[in-house]
Design a protein around this motif. Structure first.
Motif, PDB file in Angstrom:
ATOM      1  N   GLY A  33      -9.844   6.330  -7.286  1.00  0.00           N
ATOM      2  CA  GLY A  33      -9.052   5.978  -8.460  1.00  0.00           C
ATOM      3  C   GLY A  33      -7.624   6.480  -8.357  1.00  0.00           C
ATOM      4  N   LEU A  34      -7.443   7.676  -7.798  1.00  0.00           N
ATOM      5  CA  LEU A  34      -6.097   8.214  -7.614  1.00  0.00           C
ATOM      6  C   LEU A  34      -5.335   7.444  -6.538  1.00  0.00           C
ATOM      7  N   VAL A  35      -6.036   7.000  -5.486  1.00  0.00           N
ATOM      8  CA  VAL A  35      -5.399   6.158  -4.474  1.00  0.00           C
ATOM      9  C   VAL A  35      -4.927   4.848  -5.095  1.00  0.00           C
ATOM     10  N   VAL A  36      -5.774   4.255  -5.937  1.00  0.00           N
ATOM     11  CA  VAL A  36      -5.409   3.003  -6.602  1.00  0.00           C
ATOM     12  C   VAL A  36      -4.165   3.208  -7.467  1.00  0.00           C
ATOM     13  N   GLU A  37      -4.118   4.313  -8.209  1.00  0.00           N
ATOM     14  CA  GLU A  37      -2.939   4.601  -9.032  1.00  0.00           C
ATOM     15  C   GLU A  37      -1.676   4.699  -8.178  1.00  0.00           C
ATOM     16  N   ALA A  38      -1.791   5.378  -7.036  1.00  0.00           N
ATOM     17  CA  ALA A  38      -0.628   5.538  -6.159  1.00  0.00           C
ATOM     18  C   ALA A  38      -0.191   4.203  -5.571  1.00  0.00           C
ATOM     19  N   LEU A  39      -1.144   3.372  -5.180  1.00  0.00           N
ATOM     20  CA  LEU A  39      -0.808   2.061  -4.631  1.00  0.00           C
ATOM     21  C   LEU A  39      -0.083   1.202  -5.671  1.00  0.00           C
ATOM     22  N   ARG A  40      -0.547   1.271  -6.898  1.00  0.00           N
ATOM     23  CA  ARG A  40       0.093   0.494  -7.953  1.00  0.00           C
ATOM     24  C   ARG A  40       1.468   1.042  -8.268  1.00  0.00           C
ATOM     25  N   ALA A  41       1.604   2.377  -8.301  1.00  0.00           N
ATOM     26  CA  ALA A  41       2.908   2.971  -8.585  1.00  0.00           C
ATOM     27  C   ALA A  41       3.923   2.615  -7.511  1.00  0.00           C
ATOM     28  N   GLY A  42       3.451   2.486  -6.270  1.00  0.00           N
ATOM     29  CA  GLY A  42       4.338   2.131  -5.172  1.00  0.00           C
ATOM     30  C   GLY A  42       4.495   0.647  -4.964  1.00  0.00           C
ATOM     31  N   ALA A  43       3.910  -0.175  -5.855  1.00  0.00           N
ATOM     32  CA  ALA A  43       3.999  -1.631  -5.751  1.00  0.00           C
ATOM     33  C   ALA A  43       3.496  -2.131  -4.406  1.00  0.00           C
ATOM     34  N   VAL A  44       2.474  -1.460  -3.851  1.00  0.00           N
ATOM     35  CA  VAL A  44       1.871  -1.932  -2.604  1.00  0.00           C
ATOM     36  C   VAL A  44       1.001  -3.143  -2.927  1.00  0.00           C
ATOM     37  N   PRO A  45       1.205  -4.277  -2.265  1.00  0.00           N
ATOM     38  CA  PRO A  45       0.462  -5.488  -2.597  1.00  0.00           C
ATOM     39  C   PRO A  45      -1.005  -5.351  -2.212  1.00  0.00           C
ATOM     40  N   PRO A  46      -1.891  -6.168  -2.789  1.00  0.00           N
ATOM     41  CA  PRO A  46      -3.285  -6.182  -2.348  1.00  0.00           C
ATOM     42  C   PRO A  46      -3.345  -6.372  -0.836  1.00  0.00           C
TER      43      PRO A  46
END
Length: 263
Positions: free
Chosen positions: A88-101
């Motif tokens: 869940g924390l990885v997902v938050e970081a990916l979203r915060a960094g605008a990393v695409p799917p």
């Protein structure tokens, strides 16, 4: 038994265990919470690392103190239930960094180490990340030019493997780690991400960067350049970093794809 019923049964068992025998916090040892809020908060300031020969590196926490204890509890001490909150924390970081799917490529464990730990812990984490990031209708990417056969993104791509003869990296210096990986890390062609999609390499800890460099080089040579390296923790406190919230990464941001950085 399918994976979904098994996962539901495991979650129910952990909930019952929490009621009867509350586990101590994996970070500080506080009784009654498997991972207390204060320890989890230490993971909520992800940073970008600027390291030679690598695409942008997204790191969630330093490999020290309570964060280190949490990682060791998950990796070495059988606390598999931490996979979901870590993911869940990885997902938050990916979203915060605008990393695409993306196709998430887990850094592989040595076969003997994975058996001793009851499974590959990074692969388990990658699956939890994808489960947490997939929405009701995740993006689909055509495969082989056919619109009728498509792969959903994000996904897990088991594109890398370590041979049986690989040595334990603990205690090896940077040169020895690089030599070990050069001889034993390989690409699994059937596990490669589909062409054209974003690729994220996932690992638990970045120490010398040898694993990330070897993996990104192999994937780039196979035509699948890595856009971002995601690590739970980083061991080098001197690595130059910026707050992830201020610096989007990958193809959605201002950094070039990883293939242009791989050395």
């Amino acid at each position: 038994m399918s994976r979904e019923p098994a996962s539901a049964l495991g979650a129910a068992f952990l909930a019952l265990a929490d009621l009867l025998l509350p586990a101590p916090c994996a970070g500080c040892g506080l009784d009654g919470e498997r991972w207390c809020a204060a320890c989890r908060e230490r993971w909520r300031s992800p940073a970008l690392l600027d390291l030679p020969g690598l695409p942008p590196v997204l790191a969630l926490a330093p490999y020290a103190g309570r964060a280190r204890e949490v990682l060791l509890a998950y990796k070495e001490r059988g606390r598999r239930e931490l996979a979901r909150p870590l993911a869940g924390l990885v997902v938050e970081a990916l979203r915060a960094g605008a990393v695409p799917p993306a196709a998430l490529v887990p850094a592989p464990s040595r076969p003997s180490a994975a058996r001793a730990r009851g499974g590959d812990h990074v692969l388990r984490l990658a699956r939890a990340v994808v489960a947490g990031r997939s929405g009701p209708a995740p993006p689909r990417l055509p495969v082989d030019g056919s619109s009728s056969t498509a792969l959903r993104l994000p996904c897990v791509s088991r594109a890398l493997a370590l041979g049986r003869g690989a040595a334990d990296a603990v205690g090896l210096d940077a040169a020895a780690r690089a030599d070990n990986l050069a001889r034993h890390l390989r690409v699994r062609p059937r596990g490669l991400p589909p062409p054209g999609c974003a690729v994220a390499l996932l690992d638990d800890v970045l120490t010398t960067g040898a694993t990330a460099r070897a993996a990104t080089s192999l994937l780039a040579a196979a035509g699948r350049p890595v856009d971002v390296v995601v690590v739970l923790t980083v061991a080098d406190p001197r690595a130059p970093r910026t707050l992830i919230r201020a610096s989007p990464v990958g193809r959605a941001g201002g950094h070039p794809p990883g293939g242009r950085h791989a050395g």
